[in-house]
Design a protein around this motif. Sequence first.
Motif, PDB file in Angstrom:
ATOM      1  N   MET A  61       2.721  16.015   2.125  1.00 40.20           N
ATOM      2  CA  MET A  61       1.606  16.356   3.023  1.00 40.20           C
ATOM      3  C   MET A  61       0.355  15.552   2.664  1.00 40.20           C
ATOM      4  O   MET A  61      -0.385  15.120   3.546  1.00 40.20           O
ATOM      5  CB  MET A  61       1.301  17.852   2.976  1.00 40.20           C
ATOM      6  CG  MET A  61       2.293  18.695   3.751  1.00 40.20           C
ATOM      7  SD  MET A  61       2.498  18.187   5.484  1.00 40.20           S
ATOM      8  CE  MET A  61       0.839  18.291   6.109  1.00 40.20           C
ATOM      9  N   SER A  62       0.150  15.325   1.384  1.00 37.08           N
ATOM     10  CA  SER A  62      -0.979  14.504   0.950  1.00 37.08           C
ATOM     11  C   SER A  62      -0.847  13.081   1.481  1.00 37.08           C
ATOM     12  O   SER A  62      -1.823  12.489   1.958  1.00 37.08           O
ATOM     13  CB  SER A  62      -1.034  14.496  -0.583  1.00 37.08           C
ATOM     14  OG  SER A  62      -1.973  13.571  -1.047  1.00 37.08           O
ATOM     15  N   LEU A  63       0.372  12.537   1.417  1.00 37.78           N
ATOM     16  CA  LEU A  63       0.605  11.191   1.943  1.00 37.78           C
ATOM     17  C   LEU A  63       0.435  11.149   3.456  1.00 37.78           C
ATOM     18  O   LEU A  63      -0.121  10.188   3.992  1.00 37.78           O
ATOM     19  CB  LEU A  63       2.003  10.711   1.553  1.00 37.78           C
ATOM     20  CG  LEU A  63       2.199  10.396   0.076  1.00 37.78           C
ATOM     21  CD1 LEU A  63       3.675  10.184  -0.229  1.00 37.78           C
ATOM     22  CD2 LEU A  63       1.384   9.183  -0.335  1.00 37.78           C
ATOM     23  N   VAL A  64       0.907  12.173   4.156  1.00 33.34           N
ATOM     24  CA  VAL A  64       0.743  12.227   5.613  1.00 33.34           C
ATOM     25  C   VAL A  64      -0.741  12.132   5.962  1.00 33.34           C
ATOM     26  O   VAL A  64      -1.139  11.332   6.815  1.00 33.34           O
ATOM     27  CB  VAL A  64       1.378  13.508   6.207  1.00 33.34           C
ATOM     28  CG1 VAL A  64       0.954  13.704   7.654  1.00 33.34           C
ATOM     29  CG2 VAL A  64       2.898  13.456   6.110  1.00 33.34           C
ATOM     30  N   GLN A  65      -1.560  12.928   5.303  1.00 30.38           N
ATOM     31  CA  GLN A  65      -3.006  12.911   5.581  1.00 30.38           C
ATOM     32  C   GLN A  65      -3.620  11.550   5.244  1.00 30.38           C
ATOM     33  O   GLN A  65      -4.423  11.006   6.000  1.00 30.38           O
ATOM     34  CB  GLN A  65      -3.719  14.015   4.803  1.00 30.38           C
ATOM     35  CG  GLN A  65      -3.364  15.394   5.282  1.00 30.38           C
ATOM     36  CD  GLN A  65      -3.772  15.651   6.728  1.00 30.38           C
ATOM     37  OE1 GLN A  65      -4.101  14.761   7.504  1.00 30.38           O
ATOM     38  NE2 GLN A  65      -3.725  16.902   7.130  1.00 30.38           N
ATOM     39  N   ARG A  66      -3.236  11.004   4.109  1.00 34.43           N
ATOM     40  CA  ARG A  66      -3.774   9.709   3.675  1.00 34.43           C
ATOM     41  C   ARG A  66      -3.411   8.619   4.678  1.00 34.43           C
ATOM     42  O   ARG A  66      -4.245   7.796   5.056  1.00 34.43           O
ATOM     43  CB  ARG A  66      -3.202   9.370   2.293  1.00 34.43           C
ATOM     44  CG  ARG A  66      -3.710   8.085   1.706  1.00 34.43           C
ATOM     45  CD  ARG A  66      -3.089   7.781   0.375  1.00 34.43           C
ATOM     46  NE  ARG A  66      -3.334   8.831  -0.603  1.00 34.43           N
ATOM     47  CZ  ARG A  66      -3.107   8.702  -1.904  1.00 34.43           C
ATOM     48  NH1 ARG A  66      -2.625   7.566  -2.391  1.00 34.43           N
ATOM     49  NH2 ARG A  66      -3.352   9.698  -2.730  1.00 34.43           N
ATOM     50  N   TRP A  67      -2.159   8.614   5.109  1.00 35.15           N
ATOM     51  CA  TRP A  67      -1.700   7.556   6.007  1.00 35.15           C
ATOM     52  C   TRP A  67      -2.170   7.761   7.435  1.00 35.15           C
ATOM     53  O   TRP A  67      -2.352   6.797   8.173  1.00 35.15           O
ATOM     54  CB  TRP A  67      -0.188   7.413   5.901  1.00 35.15           C
ATOM     55  CG  TRP A  67       0.232   6.884   4.546  1.00 35.15           C
ATOM     56  CD1 TRP A  67      -0.541   6.157   3.678  1.00 35.15           C
ATOM     57  CD2 TRP A  67       1.482   7.039   3.900  1.00 35.15           C
ATOM     58  NE1 TRP A  67       0.167   5.850   2.540  1.00 35.15           N
ATOM     59  CE2 TRP A  67       1.421   6.371   2.643  1.00 35.15           C
ATOM     60  CE3 TRP A  67       2.681   7.667   4.248  1.00 35.15           C
ATOM     61  CZ2 TRP A  67       2.486   6.329   1.757  1.00 35.15           C
ATOM     62  CZ3 TRP A  67       3.749   7.623   3.357  1.00 35.15           C
ATOM     63  CH2 TRP A  67       3.648   6.955   2.133  1.00 35.15           C
ATOM     64  N   ARG A 119       0.831  -1.211   0.000  1.00 35.45           N
ATOM     65  CA  ARG A 119       0.000   0.000   0.000  1.00 35.45           C
ATOM     66  C   ARG A 119       0.864   1.259   0.000  1.00 35.45           C
ATOM     67  O   ARG A 119       0.591   2.217  -0.729  1.00 35.45           O
ATOM     68  CB  ARG A 119      -0.925  -0.019   1.221  1.00 35.45           C
ATOM     69  CG  ARG A 119      -1.531   1.308   1.607  1.00 35.45           C
ATOM     70  CD  ARG A 119      -2.937   1.488   1.066  1.00 35.45           C
ATOM     71  NE  ARG A 119      -3.406   2.846   1.302  1.00 35.45           N
ATOM     72  CZ  ARG A 119      -4.169   3.225   2.304  1.00 35.45           C
ATOM     73  NH1 ARG A 119      -4.552   2.359   3.217  1.00 35.45           N
ATOM     74  NH2 ARG A 119      -4.556   4.483   2.414  1.00 35.45           N
ATOM     75  N   VAL A 120       1.914   1.275   0.822  1.00 36.71           N
ATOM     76  CA  VAL A 120       2.814   2.432   0.871  1.00 36.71           C
ATOM     77  C   VAL A 120       3.429   2.666  -0.503  1.00 36.71           C
ATOM     78  O   VAL A 120       3.411   3.784  -1.022  1.00 36.71           O
ATOM     79  CB  VAL A 120       3.905   2.230   1.953  1.00 36.71           C
ATOM     80  CG1 VAL A 120       4.949   3.337   1.878  1.00 36.71           C
ATOM     81  CG2 VAL A 120       3.282   2.180   3.344  1.00 36.71           C
ATOM     82  N   ARG A 121       3.940   1.610  -1.116  1.00 35.84           N
ATOM     83  CA  ARG A 121       4.552   1.721  -2.445  1.00 35.84           C
ATOM     84  C   ARG A 121       3.529   2.203  -3.476  1.00 35.84           C
ATOM     85  O   ARG A 121       3.816   3.076  -4.291  1.00 35.84           O
ATOM     86  CB  ARG A 121       5.129   0.372  -2.869  1.00 35.84           C
ATOM     87  CG  ARG A 121       5.835   0.393  -4.209  1.00 35.84           C
ATOM     88  CD  ARG A 121       6.298  -1.006  -4.614  1.00 35.84           C
ATOM     89  NE  ARG A 121       7.392  -1.479  -3.803  1.00 35.84           N
ATOM     90  CZ  ARG A 121       8.669  -1.339  -4.127  1.00 35.84           C
ATOM     91  NH1 ARG A 121       9.011  -0.721  -5.231  1.00 35.84           N
ATOM     92  NH2 ARG A 121       9.604  -1.826  -3.339  1.00 35.84           N
ATOM     93  N   ALA A 122       2.334   1.650  -3.444  1.00 32.24           N
ATOM     94  CA  ALA A 122       1.292   2.019  -4.411  1.00 32.24           C
ATOM     95  C   ALA A 122       0.864   3.474  -4.236  1.00 32.24           C
ATOM     96  O   ALA A 122       0.646   4.184  -5.230  1.00 32.24           O
ATOM     97  CB  ALA A 122       0.095   1.092  -4.267  1.00 32.24           C
ATOM     98  N   ASP A 123       0.742   3.935  -3.001  1.00 32.35           N
ATOM     99  CA  ASP A 123       0.350   5.324  -2.759  1.00 32.35           C
ATOM    100  C   ASP A 123       1.394   6.296  -3.297  1.00 32.35           C
ATOM    101  O   ASP A 123       1.053   7.318  -3.900  1.00 32.35           O
ATOM    102  CB  ASP A 123       0.139   5.572  -1.262  1.00 32.35           C
ATOM    103  CG  ASP A 123      -1.137   4.943  -0.728  1.00 32.35           C
ATOM    104  OD1 ASP A 123      -1.983   4.494  -1.532  1.00 32.35           O
ATOM    105  OD2 ASP A 123      -1.287   4.897   0.513  1.00 32.35           O
ATOM    106  N   ILE A 124       2.660   5.974  -3.080  1.00 31.05           N
ATOM    107  CA  ILE A 124       3.735   6.831  -3.586  1.00 31.05           C
ATOM    108  C   ILE A 124       3.731   6.813  -5.118  1.00 31.05           C
ATOM    109  O   ILE A 124       3.815   7.871  -5.756  1.00 31.05           O
ATOM    110  CB  ILE A 124       5.105   6.371  -3.043  1.00 31.05           C
ATOM    111  CG1 ILE A 124       5.161   6.563  -1.524  1.00 31.05           C
ATOM    112  CG2 ILE A 124       6.242   7.135  -3.718  1.00 31.05           C
ATOM    113  CD1 ILE A 124       6.332   5.870  -0.853  1.00 31.05           C
TER     114      ILE A 124
END
Length: 79
Positions: free
Chosen positions: A42-48, A9-14
């Motif tokens: 910041m988008s990833l921080v919010q998503r995660w 999931r982390v890899r896919a989100d990036i």
Amino acid sequence: MSQTLTPERVRADIAELLDCDPAEIVPGEDLFDLGLDSVRIMSLVQRWRTAGATALEFPDLAERPELGHWTELLTGRAA
């Protein structure tokens, strides 16, 4: 309801934010060199955070922008 963060999931989100195939991201490569910027982080921080990493902060990711480090930080497992 929060989702579980996995290395996949982390890899896919990036990869989604970089508009590339997840397999193209090497764990030790600097994600800034691939086009990631502070707005996307910041988008990833919010998503995660929504997915369960409630204590995650921007500096946690920005200080070492590598898939391997982020995966270890978020999931406790290797990328």
